[in-house]
Structure formats: structure tokens, C-alpha cells
Motif scaffolding. Structure first.
Motif, PDB file in Angstrom:
ATOM      1  N   GLU A 185      48.157  27.426  32.157  1.00  0.00           N
ATOM      2  CA  GLU A 185      46.946  28.208  32.437  1.00  0.00           C
ATOM      3  C   GLU A 185      47.290  29.288  33.446  1.00  0.00           C
ATOM      4  OE1 GLU A 185      43.492  26.001  33.589  1.00  0.00           O
ATOM      5  OE2 GLU A 185      43.757  24.548  31.978  1.00  0.00           O
ATOM      6  N   LEU A 186      47.089  30.519  33.071  1.00  0.00           N
ATOM      7  CA  LEU A 186      47.440  31.631  33.946  1.00  0.00           C
ATOM      8  C   LEU A 186      46.237  32.025  34.801  1.00  0.00           C
ATOM      9  CD1 LEU A 186      49.501  33.824  31.471  1.00  0.00           C
ATOM     10  CD2 LEU A 186      50.327  32.188  33.180  1.00  0.00           C
ATOM     11  N   PRO A 187      46.450  32.162  36.098  1.00  0.00           N
ATOM     12  CA  PRO A 187      45.338  32.545  36.967  1.00  0.00           C
ATOM     13  C   PRO A 187      45.014  34.033  36.868  1.00  0.00           C
ATOM     14  CG  PRO A 187      47.341  32.392  38.251  1.00  0.00           C
ATOM     15  CD  PRO A 187      47.687  31.959  36.846  1.00  0.00           C
ATOM     16  N   MET A 188      43.815  34.362  37.285  1.00  0.00           N
ATOM     17  CA  MET A 188      43.391  35.752  37.414  1.00  0.00           C
ATOM     18  C   MET A 188      43.516  36.116  38.898  1.00  0.00           C
ATOM     19  SD  MET A 188      42.280  36.574  34.317  1.00  0.00           S
ATOM     20  CE  MET A 188      41.088  37.876  34.446  1.00  0.00           C
ATOM     21  N   ASN A 189      43.498  37.403  39.185  1.00  0.00           N
ATOM     22  CA  ASN A 189      43.646  37.875  40.562  1.00  0.00           C
ATOM     23  C   ASN A 189      42.375  38.557  41.040  1.00  0.00           C
ATOM     24  OD1 ASN A 189      46.795  37.780  41.142  1.00  0.00           O
ATOM     25  ND2 ASN A 189      46.503  38.446  39.031  1.00  0.00           N
ATOM     26  N   VAL A 190      41.833  38.065  42.145  1.00  0.00           N
ATOM     27  CA  VAL A 190      40.766  38.769  42.853  1.00  0.00           C
ATOM     28  C   VAL A 190      41.442  39.334  44.100  1.00  0.00           C
ATOM     29  CG1 VAL A 190      38.560  38.595  44.051  1.00  0.00           C
ATOM     30  CG2 VAL A 190      38.969  37.224  41.988  1.00  0.00           C
ATOM     31  N   VAL A 191      41.657  40.635  44.099  1.00  0.00           N
ATOM     32  CA  VAL A 191      42.366  41.267  45.213  1.00  0.00           C
ATOM     33  C   VAL A 191      41.323  41.696  46.244  1.00  0.00           C
ATOM     34  CG1 VAL A 191      43.942  43.109  45.900  1.00  0.00           C
ATOM     35  CG2 VAL A 191      44.172  42.038  43.631  1.00  0.00           C
ATOM     36  N   VAL A 192      41.452  41.123  47.445  1.00  0.00           N
ATOM     37  CA  VAL A 192      40.488  41.420  48.504  1.00  0.00           C
ATOM     38  C   VAL A 192      41.163  42.235  49.599  1.00  0.00           C
ATOM     39  CG1 VAL A 192      39.082  39.380  48.045  1.00  0.00           C
ATOM     40  CG2 VAL A 192      40.936  39.225  49.697  1.00  0.00           C
ATOM     41  N   ARG A 193      40.328  42.979  50.309  1.00  0.00           N
ATOM     42  CA  ARG A 193      40.815  43.784  51.431  1.00  0.00           C
ATOM     43  C   ARG A 193      40.758  42.932  52.697  1.00  0.00           C
ATOM     44  NH1 ARG A 193      36.936  47.012  48.844  1.00  0.00           N
ATOM     45  NH2 ARG A 193      37.876  48.680  47.644  1.00  0.00           N
ATOM     46  N   THR A 194      41.828  42.966  53.469  1.00  0.00           N
ATOM     47  CA  THR A 194      41.842  42.302  54.775  1.00  0.00           C
ATOM     48  C   THR A 194      42.391  43.313  55.787  1.00  0.00           C
ATOM     49  OG1 THR A 194      44.113  41.447  54.802  1.00  0.00           O
ATOM     50  CG2 THR A 194      42.474  40.147  53.581  1.00  0.00           C
TER      51      THR A 194
END
Length: 164
Positions: free
Chosen positions: A83-92
Motif C-alpha cells: 500500500e503506497l502512502p499519499m503525501n500531505v506536504v505541510v509548511r513548518t
């Protein structure tokens, strides 16, 4: 530098938009202003001796981004093989961080009046990463504190043993 969430209990907003995603069937949300982008699975380069929650680094159009396994951070079961994950790219404040999730949801708008403190069933480190919940039709939207979720403990620190 400490990371500050965009969303707090005392905000006077009437409505707020969240980018939602699923982890082990649970619905989570991050305030839209904290999200840089949402992308499909990207090849990940492992980082030797990194804490277990750090899966590695992804190359996002030339930008090297740390990839954190949110399942590990939230003490959920490991993702099934294949199962391949998805990416939620957040700003830090320290740059972009990719949070690996199971499935991307919709952007939803919720009324601030439906906000409640985290359920008592959440304990320990997991509870600290959840700002609260919004009751939706037939499910809860868990609001993730991206600042705390992106603060990965060192490899020698004790693992999180609490569950949702």
C-alpha cells in the motif's frame, strides 16, 4: 523553534477549511493554510539512523522534503505491504514536511461551534497531537497539530504506546 499551529481553541472563526485525509479509517484534518500541497506517492530515499517515524526524504521538484509516517507518529498499525502512502506536504518554520497518509479526502468547511476538545479515549502522546475534533455527520474529524506531529522524537526515545 517551536511550531505554532494555525488553529487554536480560542480562535473566533465562524468557519474554517480543512484538508482531510484518512489514516487507518480515521478522518484527520489540517487547516488549509498549513498545507503546501497534496501529492501521490513519491519515491522515498531512506535516511540512515533516523528516528523510526522518519521514513526518509522525497524530492519535490528539486526541494528535498522530510517524509514522516503519520501512522507511526499516531501509534496506528503499520500500513500493509504494497500500500503506497499519499503525501500531505505541510509548511513548518523549518521548511516543508511530508506527512504520509493512507488516502486524501476533500477540503471541508466546518463551523467553529462544532469544535470539541479531544475525546477522553485519546491518551498520551497521541492526545497531544490532536487539537480537538469536529463532529460531522456519522464521524469525527480529528484536527492534527502539525507542529507536534512534525516534531519527531529521537530514535532512542521511548515509542508511543497510546492509540486512537
Amino acid at each position: 523553534m517551536a511550531l505554532q499551529p494555525v488553529y487554536t481553541l480560542s480562535q473566533p472563526f465562524c468557519t474554517l477549511q480543512f484538508c482531510t485525509f484518512l489514516l487507518n479509517g480515521y478522518l484527520f484534518g489540517v487547516p488549509v493554510p498549513e498545507v503546501q500541497e497534496v501529492i501521490r506517492y513519491q519515491p522515498i530515499t531512506p535516511v540512515p539512523l533516523a528516528p523510526p517515524a522518519v521514513v526518509g526524504m522525497i524530492n519535490l521538484r528539486g526541494q528535498i522534503v522530510l517524509a514522516i509516517d503519520l501512522r507511526h507518529r499516531l501509534a496506528l498499525e503499520k500500513r500493509c505491504e504494497g500500500e503506497l502512502p499519499m503525501n500531505v506536504v505541510v509548511r513548518t518554520p523549518d521548511g516543508a514536511v511530508s506527512l504520509l497518509v493512507d488516502e486524501i479526502g476533500d477540503v471541508i468547511e466546518v463551523d467553529h461551534s462544532t469544535f470539541e476538545a479531544p475525546p477522553e479515549t485519546l491518551r498520551g502522546a497521541v492526545r497531544a497531537m490532536i487539537l480537538g475534533v469536529h463532529k460531522l455527520d456519522h464521524r469525527l474529524l480529528h484536527l492534527l497539530d502539525t507542529g507536534k506531529a512534525c516534531q519527531v522524537p529521537d530514535a532512542g526515545d521511548s515509542p508511543v504506546n497510546d492509540h486512537l
